[in-house]
Design a protein around this motif. Structure first.
Motif, PDB file in Angstrom:
ATOM      1  N   ALA A  21       0.808  -1.228   0.000  1.00  0.00           N
ATOM      2  CA  ALA A  21       0.000   0.000   0.000  1.00  0.00           C
ATOM      3  C   ALA A  21       0.838   1.274   0.000  1.00  0.00           C
ATOM      4  CB  ALA A  21      -0.941   0.010   1.206  1.00  0.00           C
ATOM      5  N   PHE A  22       1.982   1.225   0.653  1.00  0.00           N
ATOM      6  CA  PHE A  22       2.762   2.446   0.848  1.00  0.00           C
ATOM      7  C   PHE A  22       4.066   2.466   0.067  1.00  0.00           C
ATOM      8  CE2 PHE A  22       0.394   1.779   4.907  1.00  0.00           C
ATOM      9  CZ  PHE A  22      -0.581   2.732   4.658  1.00  0.00           C
ATOM     10  N   ASP A  23       4.173   1.630  -0.939  1.00  0.00           N
ATOM     11  CA  ASP A  23       5.373   1.587  -1.768  1.00  0.00           C
ATOM     12  C   ASP A  23       5.615   2.960  -2.388  1.00  0.00           C
ATOM     13  OD1 ASP A  23       7.593   0.559  -3.052  1.00  0.00           O
ATOM     14  OD2 ASP A  23       6.439  -0.201  -4.754  1.00  0.00           O
ATOM     15  N   GLY A  24       6.754   3.548  -2.074  1.00  0.00           N
ATOM     16  CA  GLY A  24       7.093   4.865  -2.604  1.00  0.00           C
ATOM     17  C   GLY A  24       6.511   6.032  -1.831  1.00  0.00           C
ATOM     18  N   CYS A  25       5.786   5.767  -0.755  1.00  0.00           N
ATOM     19  CA  CYS A  25       5.191   6.837   0.058  1.00  0.00           C
ATOM     20  C   CYS A  25       6.076   7.118   1.266  1.00  0.00           C
ATOM     21  CB  CYS A  25       3.805   6.436   0.555  1.00  0.00           C
ATOM     22  SG  CYS A  25       2.607   6.138  -0.737  1.00  0.00           S
ATOM     23  N   GLU A  26       6.084   8.359   1.698  1.00  0.00           N
ATOM     24  CA  GLU A  26       6.840   8.718   2.898  1.00  0.00           C
ATOM     25  C   GLU A  26       6.082   8.402   4.172  1.00  0.00           C
ATOM     26  OE1 GLU A  26       8.657  12.546   3.003  1.00  0.00           O
ATOM     27  OE2 GLU A  26       9.142  12.491   0.883  1.00  0.00           O
ATOM     28  N   SER A  27       4.755   8.365   4.084  1.00  0.00           N
ATOM     29  CA  SER A  27       3.954   8.070   5.270  1.00  0.00           C
ATOM     30  C   SER A  27       2.625   7.461   4.837  1.00  0.00           C
ATOM     31  CB  SER A  27       3.709   9.341   6.089  1.00  0.00           C
ATOM     32  OG  SER A  27       2.940  10.259   5.336  1.00  0.00           O
ATOM     33  N   GLY A  28       1.928   6.950   5.809  1.00  0.00           N
ATOM     34  CA  GLY A  28       0.616   6.363   5.565  1.00  0.00           C
ATOM     35  C   GLY A  28      -0.006   5.952   6.881  1.00  0.00           C
ATOM     36  N   VAL A  29      -1.283   5.627   6.822  1.00  0.00           N
ATOM     37  CA  VAL A  29      -2.015   5.248   8.022  1.00  0.00           C
ATOM     38  C   VAL A  29      -2.648   3.883   7.814  1.00  0.00           C
ATOM     39  CG1 VAL A  29      -3.983   5.828   9.511  1.00  0.00           C
ATOM     40  CG2 VAL A  29      -2.513   7.645   8.633  1.00  0.00           C
ATOM     41  N   ASP A  63      -5.206 -15.502  -3.998  1.00  0.00           N
ATOM     42  CA  ASP A  63      -4.627 -16.700  -4.613  1.00  0.00           C
ATOM     43  C   ASP A  63      -3.246 -16.972  -4.026  1.00  0.00           C
ATOM     44  OD1 ASP A  63      -6.841 -16.709  -6.253  1.00  0.00           O
ATOM     45  OD2 ASP A  63      -5.754 -16.102  -8.066  1.00  0.00           O
ATOM     46  N   PRO A  64      -2.972 -18.244  -3.693  1.00  0.00           N
ATOM     47  CA  PRO A  64      -1.628 -18.569  -3.186  1.00  0.00           C
ATOM     48  C   PRO A  64      -0.557 -18.208  -4.215  1.00  0.00           C
ATOM     49  CG  PRO A  64      -3.126 -20.428  -2.918  1.00  0.00           C
ATOM     50  CD  PRO A  64      -3.842 -19.403  -3.737  1.00  0.00           C
ATOM     51  N   PHE A  65       0.497 -17.617  -3.751  1.00  0.00           N
ATOM     52  CA  PHE A  65       1.688 -17.251  -4.526  1.00  0.00           C
ATOM     53  C   PHE A  65       1.451 -16.109  -5.509  1.00  0.00           C
ATOM     54  CE2 PHE A  65       2.166 -21.755  -3.375  1.00  0.00           C
ATOM     55  CZ  PHE A  65       3.227 -21.614  -2.501  1.00  0.00           C
ATOM     56  N   PHE A  66       0.313 -15.427  -5.424  1.00  0.00           N
ATOM     57  CA  PHE A  66       0.122 -14.246  -6.268  1.00  0.00           C
ATOM     58  C   PHE A  66       0.696 -13.042  -5.542  1.00  0.00           C
ATOM     59  CE2 PHE A  66      -2.151 -10.387  -7.425  1.00  0.00           C
ATOM     60  CZ  PHE A  66      -1.838 -10.345  -8.766  1.00  0.00           C
ATOM     61  N   THR A  67       1.615 -12.354  -6.174  1.00  0.00           N
ATOM     62  CA  THR A  67       2.184 -11.132  -5.619  1.00  0.00           C
ATOM     63  C   THR A  67       2.647 -10.228  -6.744  1.00  0.00           C
ATOM     64  OG1 THR A  67       3.832 -10.177  -4.114  1.00  0.00           O
ATOM     65  CG2 THR A  67       4.520 -12.118  -5.377  1.00  0.00           C
ATOM     66  N   THR A  68       2.625  -8.960  -6.471  1.00  0.00           N
ATOM     67  CA  THR A  68       3.195  -7.990  -7.406  1.00  0.00           C
ATOM     68  C   THR A  68       4.594  -7.595  -6.948  1.00  0.00           C
ATOM     69  OG1 THR A  68       2.187  -6.154  -6.194  1.00  0.00           O
ATOM     70  CG2 THR A  68       0.932  -7.081  -8.039  1.00  0.00           C
ATOM     71  N   LYS A  69       5.072  -8.212  -5.862  1.00  0.00           N
ATOM     72  CA  LYS A  69       6.374  -7.870  -5.282  1.00  0.00           C
ATOM     73  C   LYS A  69       7.287  -9.079  -5.160  1.00  0.00           C
ATOM     74  CE  LYS A  69       5.295  -3.574  -4.408  1.00  0.00           C
ATOM     75  NZ  LYS A  69       5.869  -2.502  -5.154  1.00  0.00           N
ATOM     76  N   LEU A  70       7.199 -10.024  -6.081  1.00  0.00           N
ATOM     77  CA  LEU A  70       8.047 -11.203  -6.021  1.00  0.00           C
ATOM     78  C   LEU A  70       9.520 -10.778  -6.039  1.00  0.00           C
ATOM     79  CD1 LEU A  70       7.939 -14.252  -5.846  1.00  0.00           C
ATOM     80  CD2 LEU A  70       8.050 -14.340  -8.332  1.00  0.00           C
ATOM     81  N   GLY A  71      10.274 -11.246  -5.069  1.00  0.00           N
ATOM     82  CA  GLY A  71      11.676 -10.882  -4.954  1.00  0.00           C
ATOM     83  C   GLY A  71      11.905  -9.526  -4.316  1.00  0.00           C
ATOM     84  N   LYS A  72      10.826  -8.845  -3.938  1.00  0.00           N
ATOM     85  CA  LYS A  72      10.945  -7.524  -3.318  1.00  0.00           C
ATOM     86  C   LYS A  72      10.193  -7.475  -1.994  1.00  0.00           C
ATOM     87  CE  LYS A  72      11.147  -5.248  -7.804  1.00  0.00           C
ATOM     88  NZ  LYS A  72      10.475  -4.302  -8.697  1.00  0.00           N
ATOM     89  N   GLY A  73      10.174  -8.597  -1.279  1.00  0.00           N
ATOM     90  CA  GLY A  73       9.527  -8.623   0.029  1.00  0.00           C
ATOM     91  C   GLY A  73       8.174  -9.290   0.049  1.00  0.00           C
TER      92      GLY A  73
END
Length: 128
Positions: A21-29, A63-73
């Motif tokens: 949710a906060f990728d590239g953001c300086e802050s968030g709630v 879905d199991p193993f679905f990510t948009t950040k594979l290899g990035k956490g």
């Protein structure tokens, strides 16, 4: 119910928000609210004010193993584990609401007492 499983649900939802949710953001709630929904249920809402989930991805987030950040956490297991814990162990339901640029809300409805036949000793992995 099972406090360990509920703790895993909350932990995974927070981890998911931090990674996505906060990728590239300086802050968030991130806000977590819980209140009695009716005589036999509690409603837990985990909401963030982050990027939101694109409509074309929403149907796949559990879905199991679905990510948009594979290899990035992201392992792609966090939300799958959350859904399995909520439905299978805790006997609840979960829905997601999201709008691009306006954040995401996970609404979890759980019975106040876990369904019979489950083992408190069951454990589920925490995805990071």
């Amino acid at each position: 119910s099972y406090p360990g499983a509920l703790g895993q649900v909350v932990t995974n939802l927070i981890e998911n928000a931090l990674v996505h949710a906060f990728d590239g953001c300086e802050s968030g709630v991130i806000r977590i609210d819980a209140k009695r929904h009716n005589a036999d249920q509690v409603r837990i809402v985990c909401a963030d004010d982050g990027a939101g989930i694109p409509a074309e991805l929403r149907s796949r987030i559990f879905d199991p193993f679905f990510t948009t950040k594979l290899g990035k956490g992201g392992s792609g297991l966090g939300l799958s584990i959350v859904l399995n814990l909520v439905r299978d162990l805790l006997g609840g339901e979960m829905v997601v609401e999201s709008e691009l640029g306006a954040g995401t809300r996970f609404l979890i409805t759980l019975p106040l007492k876990a369904p019979p036949g489950k083992s408190a000793g069951e454990s589920f992995p925490v995805a990071h």
